[in-house]
Design an enzyme around this catalytic site. Structure first.
Site, PDB file in Angstrom:
ATOM      1  N   ARG A 269       0.816  -1.219   0.000  1.00  0.00           N
ATOM      2  CA  ARG A 269       0.000   0.000   0.000  1.00  0.00           C
ATOM      3  C   ARG A 269       0.854   1.275   0.000  1.00  0.00           C
ATOM      4  O   ARG A 269       0.499   2.280   0.604  1.00  0.00           O
ATOM      5  CB  ARG A 269      -0.976   0.017   1.188  1.00  0.00           C
ATOM      6  CG  ARG A 269      -1.989  -1.115   1.181  1.00  0.00           C
ATOM      7  CD  ARG A 269      -2.882  -1.067  -0.055  1.00  0.00           C
ATOM      8  NE  ARG A 269      -3.757  -2.229  -0.114  1.00  0.00           N
ATOM      9  CZ  ARG A 269      -3.483  -3.332  -0.824  1.00  0.00           C
ATOM     10  NH1 ARG A 269      -2.360  -3.414  -1.518  1.00  0.00           N
ATOM     11  NH2 ARG A 269      -4.323  -4.333  -0.850  1.00  0.00           N
TER      12      ARG A 269
ATOM     13  N   SER B 208     -11.247  -0.159   2.665  1.00  0.00           N
ATOM     14  CA  SER B 208     -10.589  -0.668   3.871  1.00  0.00           C
ATOM     15  C   SER B 208     -10.020   0.509   4.655  1.00  0.00           C
ATOM     16  O   SER B 208      -9.210   1.272   4.128  1.00  0.00           O
ATOM     17  CB  SER B 208      -9.461  -1.634   3.502  1.00  0.00           C
ATOM     18  OG  SER B 208      -9.974  -2.783   2.874  1.00  0.00           O
TER      19      SER B 208
ATOM     20  N   GLU C  57      -5.531   3.384   6.373  1.00  0.00           N
ATOM     21  CA  GLU C  57      -5.207   3.247   4.948  1.00  0.00           C
ATOM     22  C   GLU C  57      -5.797   4.413   4.172  1.00  0.00           C
ATOM     23  O   GLU C  57      -5.287   4.788   3.126  1.00  0.00           O
ATOM     24  CB  GLU C  57      -5.751   1.913   4.414  1.00  0.00           C
ATOM     25  CG  GLU C  57      -5.343   1.618   2.991  1.00  0.00           C
ATOM     26  CD  GLU C  57      -5.668   0.191   2.573  1.00  0.00           C
ATOM     27  OE1 GLU C  57      -6.335   0.017   1.551  1.00  0.00           O
ATOM     28  OE2 GLU C  57      -5.260  -0.735   3.290  1.00  0.00           O
TER      29      GLU C  57
END
Length: 316
Positions: free
Chosen positions: A190, A240, A311
């Site tokens: 990520r 998420s 995130e």
């Protein structure tokens, strides 16, 4: 990122003079441009109609020493409900997808797709399928755009952008427009080279393999069903909410283990369907979501000893 009133006035005058046909909106609500459906107004939102226009906007911003917020589909953004004195570049109108010829020294046969920053991942996946190209099926259900997906190395169901990126073209005030190879993107979980810089993605080239169209579509359809069964897609959210704290350790399982399934503050709550998602159940505010995030972080750390990092990108 925050700008003062004198910068706003000077910047608008410059944009109007140099790019008279650019679509510029003042005091525009960012709420309608995010999947969370939360957020106040922003001083300036610009919608470049081409990469050339985006490049000129970047030059003007650099001259005024303004760092913009760049959004595509707004799928991982939580914005404050207050007015934000920022400049937003909305790349939604820069969304072309095309097959390009590239000389490849590898022996395996590949095909290359060039995608502009605002191209939706779902549209790219459909384009790949129509052209019998495999390798991008994983991204079909991700509600983001190519630019954001590169920045955060978006992924799902075992695939990530790092698996398919051949090159990226971006901009910064020092180099202007430049192109990086896949390795130079410094992809990790990520994250990419662009995660901690103000560099702006213009486009990317994706490398895929020839495949069977019916098998590609079957995989995409199966992932679509799987996603809809497991994720709360009937509610606004930022996807998420938390990063995976470590390999083979998922935020959702830790949140459920901490007994937080369904926990709510105002209209912001942990999804009953997938505890990795904080959802907007109707009229959630920025403060509601932040309060849920902080409660989850505090509870998981106290009970399990694991620190959860967001995130989503928080704009305030």
């Amino acid at each position: 990122m925050t700008i003062d009133k004198s910068q706003i006035s000077e910047f608008i005058n410059d944009i109007t003079r140099k790019l008279p046909n650019a679509l510029v909106k003042l005091n525009e609500s960012i709420k309608e441009y995010t999947t969370f459906k939360i957020g106040g107004s922003v001083s300036i939102m610009i919608f470049p109609g081409s990469t050339a226009c985006l490049e000129e906007i970047c030059r003007i911003l650099s001259e005024h020493k303004i760092v913009p917020l760049v959004i595509g589909n707004g799928s991982n953004i939580l914005a404050d409900d207050r007015h934000l004195d920022i400049v937003v570049i909305n790349t939604s109108k820069i969304n072309s997808i095309s097959i390009v010829d590239i000389e490849d020294t590898t022996s395996q046969e590949y095909c290359y797709i060039e995608v502009e920053a605002g191209a939706l991942l779902s549209d790219i996946a459909e384009f790949a399928c129509e052209n019998e190209l495999t390798g991008f099926e994983f991204a079909h259900g991700i509600p983001g755009t190519a630019g954001g997906a590169v920045v955060m190395n978006a992924g799902a169901y075992g695939g990530e952008m790092k698996d398919v990126i051949y090159s990226t073209t971006a901009y910064n005030s020092t180099e202007g427009a430049y192109t990086l190879t896949a390795a130079d993107n410094e992809f990790s979980y990520r994250k990419s080279k662009f995660s901690d810089t103000g560099d702006i993605i213009f486009s990317a080239v994706i490398r895929l393999e020839k495949g069977d169209k019916s098998k590609i579509k079957k995989t995409m359809d199966e992932l679509y069903v799987r996603r809809h069964k497991s994720q709360p897609l009937d509610f606004p959210s930022g996807g998420s909410t938390f990063k995976r704290p470590k390999e083979d350790c998922y935020a959702a399982s830790l949140i459920e283990q901490a007994g937080l399934k369904g926990f709510s503050i105002g209209d912001a709550g942990i999804s009953e369907k997938h505890t990795g998602f904080i959802i907007n159940k109707g009229n959630a505010t920025f403060k509601d979501v932040i309060a849920v995030i902080e409660h989850v972080q505090d509870t998981v750390f106290k009970q399990i000893g694991v620190i959860l990092s967001p995130e989503i990108k928080i704009i305030r």
